[in-house]
Design a protein around this motif. Structure first.
Motif, PDB file in Angstrom:
ATOM      1  N   SER A   1       0.766  -1.394   0.043  1.00  0.00           N
ATOM      2  CA  SER A   1       0.001   0.013  -0.061  1.00  0.00           C
ATOM      3  C   SER A   1       0.783   1.259  -0.169  1.00  0.00           C
ATOM      4  CB  SER A   1      -0.879   0.030   1.095  1.00  0.00           C
ATOM      5  OG  SER A   1      -0.045   0.002   2.413  1.00  0.00           O
ATOM      6  N   VAL A   2       2.047   1.230   0.528  1.00  0.00           N
ATOM      7  CA  VAL A   2       2.914   2.419   0.637  1.00  0.00           C
ATOM      8  C   VAL A   2       3.260   2.934  -1.064  1.00  0.00           C
ATOM      9  CG1 VAL A   2       5.242   3.104   1.529  1.00  0.00           C
ATOM     10  CG2 VAL A   2       3.855   1.774   3.004  1.00  0.00           C
ATOM     11  N   TYR A   3       3.187   1.670  -1.729  1.00  0.00           N
ATOM     12  CA  TYR A   3       4.115   1.796  -3.081  1.00  0.00           C
ATOM     13  C   TYR A   3       2.873   2.262  -3.988  1.00  0.00           C
ATOM     14  CZ  TYR A   3       8.283   0.398  -1.050  1.00  0.00           C
ATOM     15  OH  TYR A   3       9.692   0.527  -0.319  1.00  0.00           O
ATOM     16  N   ALA A   4       1.621   1.857  -3.941  1.00  0.00           N
ATOM     17  CA  ALA A   4       0.421   1.841  -4.591  1.00  0.00           C
ATOM     18  C   ALA A   4      -0.219   3.089  -4.576  1.00  0.00           C
ATOM     19  CB  ALA A   4      -0.586   0.831  -4.236  1.00  0.00           C
ATOM     20  N   HIS A   5      -0.986   3.612  -5.640  1.00  0.00           N
ATOM     21  CA  HIS A   5      -1.671   4.906  -5.936  1.00  0.00           C
ATOM     22  C   HIS A   5      -3.328   4.772  -6.431  1.00  0.00           C
ATOM     23  CE1 HIS A   5       2.642   5.979  -5.140  1.00  0.00           C
ATOM     24  NE2 HIS A   5       1.881   7.070  -4.617  1.00  0.00           N
ATOM     25  N   SER A   6      -4.053   5.480  -6.023  1.00  0.00           N
ATOM     26  CA  SER A   6      -5.226   5.295  -6.397  1.00  0.00           C
ATOM     27  C   SER A   6      -5.333   5.709  -8.061  1.00  0.00           C
ATOM     28  CB  SER A   6      -6.007   6.417  -5.709  1.00  0.00           C
ATOM     29  OG  SER A   6      -5.778   7.643  -5.649  1.00  0.00           O
TER      30      SER A   6
ATOM     31  N   GLY B   1       6.134   4.739   5.897  1.00  0.00           N
ATOM     32  CA  GLY B   1       4.980   4.250   5.259  1.00  0.00           C
ATOM     33  C   GLY B   1       4.005   3.305   5.838  1.00  0.00           C
ATOM     34  N   ALA B   2       4.386   2.327   6.166  1.00  0.00           N
ATOM     35  CA  ALA B   2       3.726   1.305   6.816  1.00  0.00           C
ATOM     36  C   ALA B   2       2.964   1.685   8.237  1.00  0.00           C
ATOM     37  CB  ALA B   2       4.380  -0.076   6.812  1.00  0.00           C
ATOM     38  N   THR B   3       4.009   2.218   8.888  1.00  0.00           N
ATOM     39  CA  THR B   3       3.392   2.720  10.218  1.00  0.00           C
ATOM     40  C   THR B   3       2.245   3.781   9.966  1.00  0.00           C
ATOM     41  OG1 THR B   3       5.451   2.314  11.245  1.00  0.00           O
ATOM     42  CG2 THR B   3       3.904   3.874  12.380  1.00  0.00           C
ATOM     43  N   ALA B   4       2.339   4.575   9.104  1.00  0.00           N
ATOM     44  CA  ALA B   4       1.303   5.622   9.103  1.00  0.00           C
ATOM     45  C   ALA B   4       0.235   4.977   8.522  1.00  0.00           C
ATOM     46  CB  ALA B   4       1.868   6.666   7.966  1.00  0.00           C
ATOM     47  N   GLY B   5       0.232   3.999   7.608  1.00  0.00           N
ATOM     48  CA  GLY B   5      -0.944   3.344   7.086  1.00  0.00           C
ATOM     49  C   GLY B   5      -1.729   2.552   8.026  1.00  0.00           C
ATOM     50  N   VAL B   6      -0.842   1.837   9.117  1.00  0.00           N
ATOM     51  CA  VAL B   6      -1.605   1.203   9.943  1.00  0.00           C
ATOM     52  C   VAL B   6      -2.220   1.767  11.029  1.00  0.00           C
ATOM     53  CG1 VAL B   6      -1.125  -0.423  11.918  1.00  0.00           C
ATOM     54  CG2 VAL B   6      -0.056  -0.753   9.756  1.00  0.00           C
ATOM     55  N   VAL B   7      -1.580   2.953  10.964  1.00  0.00           N
ATOM     56  CA  VAL B   7      -2.157   4.024  12.333  1.00  0.00           C
ATOM     57  C   VAL B   7      -3.579   4.749  11.746  1.00  0.00           C
ATOM     58  CG1 VAL B   7      -2.003   6.090  13.654  1.00  0.00           C
ATOM     59  CG2 VAL B   7      -0.182   4.410  13.695  1.00  0.00           C
ATOM     60  N   GLN B   8      -3.539   4.857  10.529  1.00  0.00           N
ATOM     61  CA  GLN B   8      -4.736   5.518   9.887  1.00  0.00           C
ATOM     62  C   GLN B   8      -5.803   4.409   9.833  1.00  0.00           C
ATOM     63  OE1 GLN B   8      -5.298   8.395   7.925  1.00  0.00           O
ATOM     64  NE2 GLN B   8      -7.327   7.847   7.423  1.00  0.00           N
ATOM     65  N   VAL B   9      -5.683   3.390   9.605  1.00  0.00           N
ATOM     66  CA  VAL B   9      -6.782   2.254   9.429  1.00  0.00           C
ATOM     67  C   VAL B   9      -7.244   1.952  10.822  1.00  0.00           C
ATOM     68  CG1 VAL B   9      -7.264  -0.148   8.953  1.00  0.00           C
ATOM     69  CG2 VAL B   9      -5.784   0.988   7.302  1.00  0.00           C
ATOM     70  N   ALA B  10      -6.121   1.916  11.700  1.00  0.00           N
ATOM     71  CA  ALA B  10      -6.572   1.313  13.268  1.00  0.00           C
ATOM     72  C   ALA B  10      -7.402   2.389  13.768  1.00  0.00           C
ATOM     73  CB  ALA B  10      -5.367   1.081  14.082  1.00  0.00           C
ATOM     74  N   THR B  11      -7.017   3.932  13.604  1.00  0.00           N
ATOM     75  CA  THR B  11      -7.761   4.995  14.101  1.00  0.00           C
ATOM     76  C   THR B  11      -9.275   5.098  13.506  1.00  0.00           C
ATOM     77  OG1 THR B  11      -5.785   6.339  14.239  1.00  0.00           O
ATOM     78  CG2 THR B  11      -7.963   7.510  14.384  1.00  0.00           C
ATOM     79  N   LYS B  12      -9.187   5.129  12.251  1.00  0.00           N
ATOM     80  CA  LYS B  12     -10.697   4.956  11.620  1.00  0.00           C
ATOM     81  C   LYS B  12     -11.335   3.897  12.038  1.00  0.00           C
ATOM     82  CE  LYS B  12     -10.513   8.789   8.849  1.00  0.00           C
ATOM     83  NZ  LYS B  12     -11.351   9.852   9.018  1.00  0.00           N
ATOM     84  N   SER B  13     -10.797   2.781  12.078  1.00  0.00           N
ATOM     85  CA  SER B  13     -11.707   1.446  12.866  1.00  0.00           C
ATOM     86  C   SER B  13     -12.483   1.668  14.095  1.00  0.00           C
ATOM     87  CB  SER B  13     -10.931   0.308  12.738  1.00  0.00           C
ATOM     88  OG  SER B  13     -10.391  -0.048  11.689  1.00  0.00           O
ATOM     89  N   LEU B  14     -11.734   2.564  14.895  1.00  0.00           N
ATOM     90  CA  LEU B  14     -12.561   2.966  16.275  1.00  0.00           C
ATOM     91  C   LEU B  14     -13.598   4.095  16.043  1.00  0.00           C
ATOM     92  CD1 LEU B  14      -9.188   3.632  18.347  1.00  0.00           C
ATOM     93  CD2 LEU B  14     -10.542   1.562  18.076  1.00  0.00           C
ATOM     94  N   VAL B  15     -13.703   4.800  14.969  1.00  0.00           N
ATOM     95  CA  VAL B  15     -14.989   5.789  14.983  1.00  0.00           C
ATOM     96  C   VAL B  15     -15.796   5.631  13.809  1.00  0.00           C
ATOM     97  CG1 VAL B  15     -13.239   7.484  16.124  1.00  0.00           C
ATOM     98  CG2 VAL B  15     -13.280   7.412  13.774  1.00  0.00           C
TER      99      VAL B  15
ATOM    100  N   VAL C   1     -11.616   3.001   5.472  1.00  0.00           N
ATOM    101  CA  VAL C   1     -11.738   2.807   3.961  1.00  0.00           C
ATOM    102  C   VAL C   1     -10.143   2.308   3.568  1.00  0.00           C
ATOM    103  CG1 VAL C   1     -13.436   4.548   3.359  1.00  0.00           C
ATOM    104  CG2 VAL C   1     -11.009   5.216   3.470  1.00  0.00           C
ATOM    105  N   PRO C   2     -10.038   1.687   2.593  1.00  0.00           N
ATOM    106  CA  PRO C   2      -8.593   1.043   2.032  1.00  0.00           C
ATOM    107  C   PRO C   2      -7.727   2.440   1.928  1.00  0.00           C
ATOM    108  CG  PRO C   2     -10.150  -0.052   0.799  1.00  0.00           C
ATOM    109  CD  PRO C   2     -10.926   1.233   1.443  1.00  0.00           C
ATOM    110  N   VAL C   3      -6.492   2.082   2.244  1.00  0.00           N
ATOM    111  CA  VAL C   3      -5.450   3.168   2.337  1.00  0.00           C
ATOM    112  C   VAL C   3      -4.402   3.017   1.177  1.00  0.00           C
ATOM    113  CG1 VAL C   3      -3.606   4.215   3.637  1.00  0.00           C
ATOM    114  CG2 VAL C   3      -5.782   3.768   4.709  1.00  0.00           C
ATOM    115  N   LEU C   4      -4.222   3.878   0.432  1.00  0.00           N
ATOM    116  CA  LEU C   4      -3.219   3.665  -0.667  1.00  0.00           C
ATOM    117  C   LEU C   4      -2.382   4.834  -0.712  1.00  0.00           C
ATOM    118  CD1 LEU C   4      -5.099   2.621  -3.847  1.00  0.00           C
ATOM    119  CD2 LEU C   4      -3.419   1.114  -2.726  1.00  0.00           C
ATOM    120  N   GLY C   5      -1.034   4.596  -1.112  1.00  0.00           N
ATOM    121  CA  GLY C   5      -0.012   5.772  -1.407  1.00  0.00           C
ATOM    122  C   GLY C   5       1.069   6.206  -0.253  1.00  0.00           C
ATOM    123  N   ALA C   6       2.094   6.734  -0.964  1.00  0.00           N
ATOM    124  CA  ALA C   6       3.317   6.930   0.014  1.00  0.00           C
ATOM    125  C   ALA C   6       3.397   8.339   0.727  1.00  0.00           C
ATOM    126  CB  ALA C   6       4.361   7.050  -1.222  1.00  0.00           C
TER     127      ALA C   6
END
Length: 207
Positions: A54-59, A95-109, A113-118
């Motif tokens: 996901s760190v190397y992929a883009h929408s 990049g991986a840490t930022a993506g995981v925190v994004q998903v984990a935080t959104k899951s709480l509230v 949505v899927p996360v893509l990008g560097a």
């Protein structure tokens, strides 16, 4: 110039961007998936490889170009102070840490949505460049702030930059996380090879 580009981890990363983007487009044409197989989405144990891909992929193309330009802007000067291995490890891990925190935080509230990008990794590199230079080190030394105060000031700066650069559909939590991690890493000089060399010299006795 050709020799420099051949050894540039920034150029290597941009090439990976291009390869992954072409793979995304090809898979979408052959068998459009419900969710991009490169995207980071919960539950993470179902597709663990997406923590990295996901760190190397883009929408889309505009997303790819924006992150590529930003990476070139901060990556080319940063790579001169470190090794390719450290550069790539820092890029992937932040990049991986930022993506995981994004998903984990959104899951709480809300429904994540899927996360893509560097951008999380790029923000981390930007943060590193801001605090990992001699001017910033001298300024922070003069302010004589304790570790807690420095972390709080970094978090405040990360929040301001995140809000200032935010827009609809942007992973703000990932940007904040990446930038904050980069600021701290720059202050610690984790990519600066010369710091380790200086320490070894200072701790060596010659006869």
């Amino acid at each position: 110039m050709r020799k420099f580009l051949a050894k540039s981890p920034t150029v290597d990363t941009l090439l990976v961007f291009a390869v992954v983007f072409l793979a995304q487009r090809l898979l979408a044409l052959l068998a459009p998936p419900a969710v991009d197989v490169f995207a980071l989405a919960p539950p993470l144990d179902v597709r663990p490889w997406t923590v990295v891909t996901s760190v190397y992929a883009h929408s889309d193309l505009s997303h790819l170009l924006a992150n590529s330009v930003a990476l070139a802007f901060v990556g080319l000067p940063l790579e001169r102070t470190t090794t390719p291995f450290r550069f790539h490890l820092f890029f992937i891990s932040t990049g991986a840490t930022a993506g995981v925190v994004q998903v984990a935080t959104k899951s709480l509230v809300a429904e994540p949505v899927p996360v893509l990008g560097a951008s999380g990794a790029v923000f981390a590199m930007l943060g590193y460049v801001l605090t990992g230079n001699r001017i910033a080190s001298g300024l922070l030394a003069r302010l004589d702030l304790g570790p807690g105060a420095q972390l709080a000031s970094f978090a405040g700066l990360a929040a301001v930059v995140t809000v200032a650069t935010g827009s609809p559909g942007v992973a703000l939590v990932a940007h904040f996380t990446g930038f904050l991690v980069g600021l701290v890493a720059g202050r610690l000089g984790v990519l600066d090879v010369s710091r380790g060399t200086r320490r070894r010299r200072e701790n060596t006795t010659y006869k």
